[in-house]
Design a protein around this motif. Structure first.
Motif, PDB file in Angstrom:
ATOM      1  N   ASP A  26       0.804  -1.202   0.000  1.00 16.57           N
ATOM      2  CA  ASP A  26       0.000   0.000   0.000  1.00 16.57           C
ATOM      3  C   ASP A  26       0.849   1.270   0.000  1.00 16.57           C
ATOM      4  N   ALA A  27       2.170   1.135  -0.125  1.00 11.69           N
ATOM      5  CA  ALA A  27       3.040   2.315  -0.139  1.00 11.69           C
ATOM      6  C   ALA A  27       2.672   3.192  -1.334  1.00 11.69           C
ATOM      7  N   GLU A  28       2.844   4.490  -1.173  1.00 12.17           N
ATOM      8  CA  GLU A  28       2.492   5.419  -2.237  1.00 12.17           C
ATOM      9  C   GLU A  28       3.331   5.156  -3.478  1.00 12.17           C
ATOM     10  N   PRO A  29       2.718   5.229  -4.679  1.00  9.11           N
ATOM     11  CA  PRO A  29       3.489   5.032  -5.906  1.00  9.11           C
ATOM     12  C   PRO A  29       4.456   6.193  -6.104  1.00  9.11           C
ATOM     13  N   ARG A  30       5.550   5.904  -6.755  1.00  5.81           N
ATOM     14  CA  ARG A  30       6.525   6.950  -7.044  1.00  5.81           C
ATOM     15  C   ARG A  30       6.024   7.811  -8.193  1.00  5.81           C
ATOM     16  N   THR A  31       6.200   9.100  -8.096  1.00  7.03           N
ATOM     17  CA  THR A  31       5.822   9.997  -9.171  1.00  7.03           C
ATOM     18  C   THR A  31       6.877   9.939 -10.255  1.00  7.03           C
ATOM     19  N   SER A  32       6.422   9.797 -11.491  1.00  9.37           N
ATOM     20  CA  SER A  32       7.332   9.809 -12.630  1.00  9.37           C
ATOM     21  C   SER A  32       7.396  11.231 -13.155  1.00  9.37           C
ATOM     22  N   THR A  33       8.604  11.751 -13.323  1.00  3.31           N
ATOM     23  CA  THR A  33       8.817  13.119 -13.766  1.00  3.31           C
ATOM     24  C   THR A  33       9.744  13.110 -14.964  1.00  3.31           C
ATOM     25  N   LEU A  34       9.259  13.645 -16.073  1.00  6.72           N
ATOM     26  CA  LEU A  34      10.038  13.631 -17.308  1.00  6.72           C
ATOM     27  C   LEU A  34      10.089  15.014 -17.931  1.00  6.72           C
ATOM     28  N   THR A  35      11.243  15.361 -18.468  1.00  4.01           N
ATOM     29  CA  THR A  35      11.385  16.534 -19.304  1.00  4.01           C
ATOM     30  C   THR A  35      11.496  16.016 -20.727  1.00  4.01           C
ATOM     31  N   LEU A  36      10.582  16.474 -21.583  1.00  5.50           N
ATOM     32  CA  LEU A  36      10.541  16.030 -22.966  1.00  5.50           C
ATOM     33  C   LEU A  36      10.879  17.206 -23.871  1.00  5.50           C
ATOM     34  N   ALA A  37      11.698  16.962 -24.876  1.00  6.14           N
ATOM     35  CA  ALA A  37      12.097  18.030 -25.791  1.00  6.14           C
ATOM     36  C   ALA A  37      12.048  17.525 -27.220  1.00  6.14           C
ATOM     37  N   VAL A  38      11.695  18.448 -28.124  1.00  4.50           N
ATOM     38  CA  VAL A  38      11.710  18.162 -29.558  1.00  4.50           C
ATOM     39  C   VAL A  38      12.465  19.292 -30.233  1.00  4.50           C
ATOM     40  N   LEU A  39      13.520  18.924 -30.940  1.00  3.21           N
ATOM     41  CA  LEU A  39      14.253  19.887 -31.766  1.00  3.21           C
ATOM     42  C   LEU A  39      13.693  19.737 -33.167  1.00  3.21           C
ATOM     43  N   GLY A  40      12.946  20.741 -33.595  1.00  2.38           N
ATOM     44  CA  GLY A  40      12.235  20.682 -34.867  1.00  2.38           C
ATOM     45  C   GLY A  40      13.122  20.867 -36.080  1.00  2.38           C
ATOM     46  N   THR A  87       4.580  11.097 -45.488  1.00  2.00           N
ATOM     47  CA  THR A  87       5.304  11.387 -46.722  1.00  2.00           C
ATOM     48  C   THR A  87       6.775  11.056 -46.504  1.00  2.00           C
ATOM     49  N   MET A  88       7.515  10.960 -47.549  1.00  2.00           N
ATOM     50  CA  MET A  88       8.930  10.594 -47.446  1.00  2.00           C
ATOM     51  C   MET A  88       9.842  11.822 -47.452  1.00  2.00           C
ATOM     52  N   GLU A  89       9.309  12.982 -47.081  1.00  2.00           N
ATOM     53  CA  GLU A  89      10.137  14.186 -47.023  1.00  2.00           C
ATOM     54  C   GLU A  89      11.202  14.059 -45.938  1.00  2.00           C
ATOM     55  N   TYR A  90      12.324  14.728 -46.154  1.00  2.00           N
ATOM     56  CA  TYR A  90      13.400  14.695 -45.164  1.00  2.00           C
ATOM     57  C   TYR A  90      13.442  16.038 -44.454  1.00  2.00           C
ATOM     58  N   ARG A  91      12.892  16.072 -43.248  1.00  2.00           N
ATOM     59  CA  ARG A  91      12.896  17.238 -42.362  1.00  2.00           C
ATOM     60  C   ARG A  91      13.185  16.718 -40.960  1.00  2.00           C
ATOM     61  N   PRO A  92      14.430  16.377 -40.667  1.00  2.00           N
ATOM     62  CA  PRO A  92      14.756  15.663 -39.419  1.00  2.00           C
ATOM     63  C   PRO A  92      14.357  16.407 -38.148  1.00  2.00           C
ATOM     64  N   VAL A  93      13.892  15.609 -37.184  1.00  2.00           N
ATOM     65  CA  VAL A  93      13.562  16.087 -35.842  1.00  2.00           C
ATOM     66  C   VAL A  93      14.202  15.141 -34.840  1.00  2.00           C
ATOM     67  N   VAL A  94      14.501  15.678 -33.670  1.00  2.00           N
ATOM     68  CA  VAL A  94      15.098  14.880 -32.601  1.00  2.00           C
ATOM     69  C   VAL A  94      14.193  14.979 -31.381  1.00  2.00           C
ATOM     70  N   ALA A  95      13.850  13.813 -30.821  1.00  2.00           N
ATOM     71  CA  ALA A  95      13.043  13.744 -29.598  1.00  2.00           C
ATOM     72  C   ALA A  95      13.943  13.272 -28.461  1.00  2.00           C
ATOM     73  N   VAL A  96      13.824  13.931 -27.302  1.00  2.00           N
ATOM     74  CA  VAL A  96      14.672  13.622 -26.150  1.00  2.00           C
ATOM     75  C   VAL A  96      13.797  13.523 -24.898  1.00  2.00           C
ATOM     76  N   ALA A  97      14.080  12.531 -24.066  1.00  2.00           N
ATOM     77  CA  ALA A  97      13.395  12.386 -22.774  1.00  2.00           C
ATOM     78  C   ALA A  97      14.448  12.210 -21.689  1.00  2.00           C
ATOM     79  N   ARG A 107      16.935   8.178 -19.925  1.00  2.00           N
ATOM     80  CA  ARG A 107      17.788   8.954 -20.834  1.00  2.00           C
ATOM     81  C   ARG A 107      17.559   8.361 -22.219  1.00  2.00           C
ATOM     82  N   TRP A 108      16.724   9.031 -23.013  1.00  2.00           N
ATOM     83  CA  TRP A 108      16.334   8.514 -24.319  1.00  2.00           C
ATOM     84  C   TRP A 108      16.442   9.619 -25.356  1.00  2.00           C
ATOM     85  N   ARG A 109      16.921   9.261 -26.527  1.00  2.00           N
ATOM     86  CA  ARG A 109      17.061  10.220 -27.633  1.00  2.00           C
ATOM     87  C   ARG A 109      16.870   9.450 -28.927  1.00  2.00           C
ATOM     88  N   GLU A 110      16.093  10.043 -29.838  1.00  2.00           N
ATOM     89  CA  GLU A 110      15.869   9.406 -31.130  1.00  2.00           C
ATOM     90  C   GLU A 110      15.729  10.471 -32.208  1.00  2.00           C
TER      91      GLU A 110
END
Length: 128
Positions: A26-40, A87-97, A107-110
Protein backbone atom coordinates in the motif's frame (compact mmCIF):
# COMPACT_ATOMS: atom_id res chain seq x y z
CA UNK A 1 20.45 -16.59 32.52
CA UNK A 2 19.83 -12.87 32.23
CA UNK A 3 21.87 -12.67 29.01
CA UNK A 4 19.63 -15.33 27.38
CA UNK A 5 16.51 -13.34 28.27
CA UNK A 6 18.05 -10.08 27.06
CA UNK A 7 19.18 -11.72 23.83
CA UNK A 8 15.69 -13.17 23.29
CA UNK A 9 14.11 -9.79 23.99
CA UNK A 10 16.42 -8.02 21.52
CA UNK A 11 15.72 -10.67 18.89
CA UNK A 12 11.95 -10.26 19.37
CA UNK A 13 12.29 -6.47 19.18
CA UNK A 14 14.35 -6.68 15.97
CA UNK A 15 11.79 -9.02 14.41
CA UNK A 16 8.87 -6.75 15.29
CA UNK A 17 10.69 -3.66 13.95
CA UNK A 18 11.42 -5.40 10.67
CA UNK A 19 7.69 -6.09 10.26
CA UNK A 20 6.75 -2.49 11.11
CA UNK A 21 9.43 -0.89 8.91
CA UNK A 22 9.09 -3.25 5.93
CA UNK A 23 7.63 -1.65 2.79
CA UNK A 24 4.03 -2.57 2.14
CA UNK A 25 2.05 -3.04 -1.05
CA UNK A 26 0.00 0.00 0.00
CA UNK A 27 3.04 2.32 -0.14
CA UNK A 28 2.49 5.42 -2.24
CA UNK A 29 3.49 5.03 -5.91
CA UNK A 30 6.53 6.95 -7.04
CA UNK A 31 5.82 10.00 -9.17
CA UNK A 32 7.33 9.81 -12.63
CA UNK A 33 8.82 13.12 -13.77
CA UNK A 34 10.04 13.63 -17.31
CA UNK A 35 11.39 16.53 -19.30
CA UNK A 36 10.54 16.03 -22.97
CA UNK A 37 12.10 18.03 -25.79
CA UNK A 38 11.71 18.16 -29.56
CA UNK A 39 14.25 19.89 -31.77
CA UNK A 40 12.24 20.68 -34.87
CA UNK A 41 13.29 20.73 -38.51
CA UNK A 42 13.83 24.50 -38.55
CA UNK A 43 15.85 24.41 -35.33
CA UNK A 44 12.92 25.30 -33.07
CA UNK A 45 13.19 23.75 -29.61
CA UNK A 46 10.01 22.75 -27.75
CA UNK A 47 10.24 21.55 -24.14
CA UNK A 48 7.52 20.32 -21.78
CA UNK A 49 7.37 18.65 -18.39
CA UNK A 50 5.32 15.48 -17.96
CA UNK A 51 4.34 14.24 -14.50
CA UNK A 52 2.60 10.90 -13.99
CA UNK A 53 0.97 9.45 -10.84
CA UNK A 54 -0.93 11.79 -10.93
CA UNK A 55 -0.73 13.15 -14.51
CA UNK A 56 0.20 16.80 -14.86
CA UNK A 57 2.92 19.20 -15.86
CA UNK A 58 3.06 21.42 -18.95
CA UNK A 59 2.37 18.61 -21.45
CA UNK A 60 -0.88 19.40 -23.35
CA UNK A 61 -2.29 15.85 -22.88
CA UNK A 62 -0.69 14.43 -19.71
CA UNK A 63 -3.35 11.78 -18.99
CA UNK A 64 -3.07 10.21 -22.44
CA UNK A 65 0.74 10.51 -22.57
CA UNK A 66 1.09 8.86 -19.13
CA UNK A 67 -1.33 6.11 -20.17
CA UNK A 68 0.71 5.40 -23.33
CA UNK A 69 3.97 5.34 -21.38
CA UNK A 70 2.47 3.02 -18.77
CA UNK A 71 1.25 0.65 -21.52
CA UNK A 72 4.81 0.64 -22.91
CA UNK A 73 6.24 -0.10 -19.46
CA UNK A 74 8.09 3.23 -19.55
CA UNK A 75 10.07 2.05 -22.61
CA UNK A 76 10.13 4.86 -25.17
CA UNK A 77 11.12 2.42 -27.91
CA UNK A 78 7.76 0.65 -27.39
CA UNK A 79 5.65 3.78 -27.99
CA UNK A 80 3.77 4.65 -31.15
CA UNK A 81 0.94 3.74 -33.39
CA UNK A 82 0.95 0.89 -35.83
CA UNK A 83 -1.27 2.46 -38.49
CA UNK A 84 -0.93 5.58 -40.59
CA UNK A 85 1.14 6.92 -43.45
CA UNK A 86 3.75 9.64 -43.75
CA UNK A 87 5.30 11.39 -46.72
CA UNK A 88 8.93 10.59 -47.45
CA UNK A 89 10.14 14.19 -47.02
CA UNK A 90 13.40 14.69 -45.16
CA UNK A 91 12.90 17.24 -42.36
CA UNK A 92 14.76 15.66 -39.42
CA UNK A 93 13.56 16.09 -35.84
CA UNK A 94 15.10 14.88 -32.60
CA UNK A 95 13.04 13.74 -29.60
CA UNK A 96 14.67 13.62 -26.15
CA UNK A 97 13.40 12.39 -22.77
CA UNK A 98 15.19 12.84 -19.43
CA UNK A 99 14.05 12.23 -15.88
CA UNK A 100 12.66 9.17 -14.15
CA UNK A 101 9.92 6.64 -14.77
CA UNK A 102 8.66 4.79 -11.70
CA UNK A 103 11.93 5.47 -9.87
CA UNK A 104 14.16 4.38 -12.77
CA UNK A 105 16.33 6.93 -14.62
CA UNK A 106 15.33 7.78 -18.19
CA UNK A 107 17.79 8.95 -20.83
CA UNK A 108 16.33 8.51 -24.32
CA UNK A 109 17.06 10.22 -27.63
CA UNK A 110 15.87 9.41 -31.13
CA UNK A 111 16.21 11.08 -34.50
CA UNK A 112 13.32 10.83 -36.97
CA UNK A 113 13.37 11.69 -40.68
CA UNK A 114 10.36 14.02 -40.29
CA UNK A 115 7.74 15.14 -37.73
CA UNK A 116 5.13 12.69 -39.06
CA UNK A 117 7.43 9.70 -38.47
CA UNK A 118 8.16 11.01 -34.97
CA UNK A 119 4.44 11.20 -34.25
CA UNK A 120 3.94 7.67 -35.59
CA UNK A 121 6.82 6.40 -33.46
CA UNK A 122 6.01 8.14 -30.20
CA UNK A 123 2.23 8.61 -30.07
CA UNK A 124 0.98 11.39 -27.82
CA UNK A 125 4.12 11.59 -25.69
CA UNK A 126 5.96 13.95 -28.07
CA UNK A 127 2.84 15.57 -29.53
CA UNK A 128 3.36 19.15 -28.38
Amino acid sequence: MTSHRLGGTLLALAASLSVVLAPTADAEPRTSTLTLAVLGPEGALHVVRLLCDPPGGTHPAPVRACRELAAAGGDFDELGREDGMCTMEYRPVVAVARGDWDGEPVRWRERFANPCLMSMGTGTVFDF
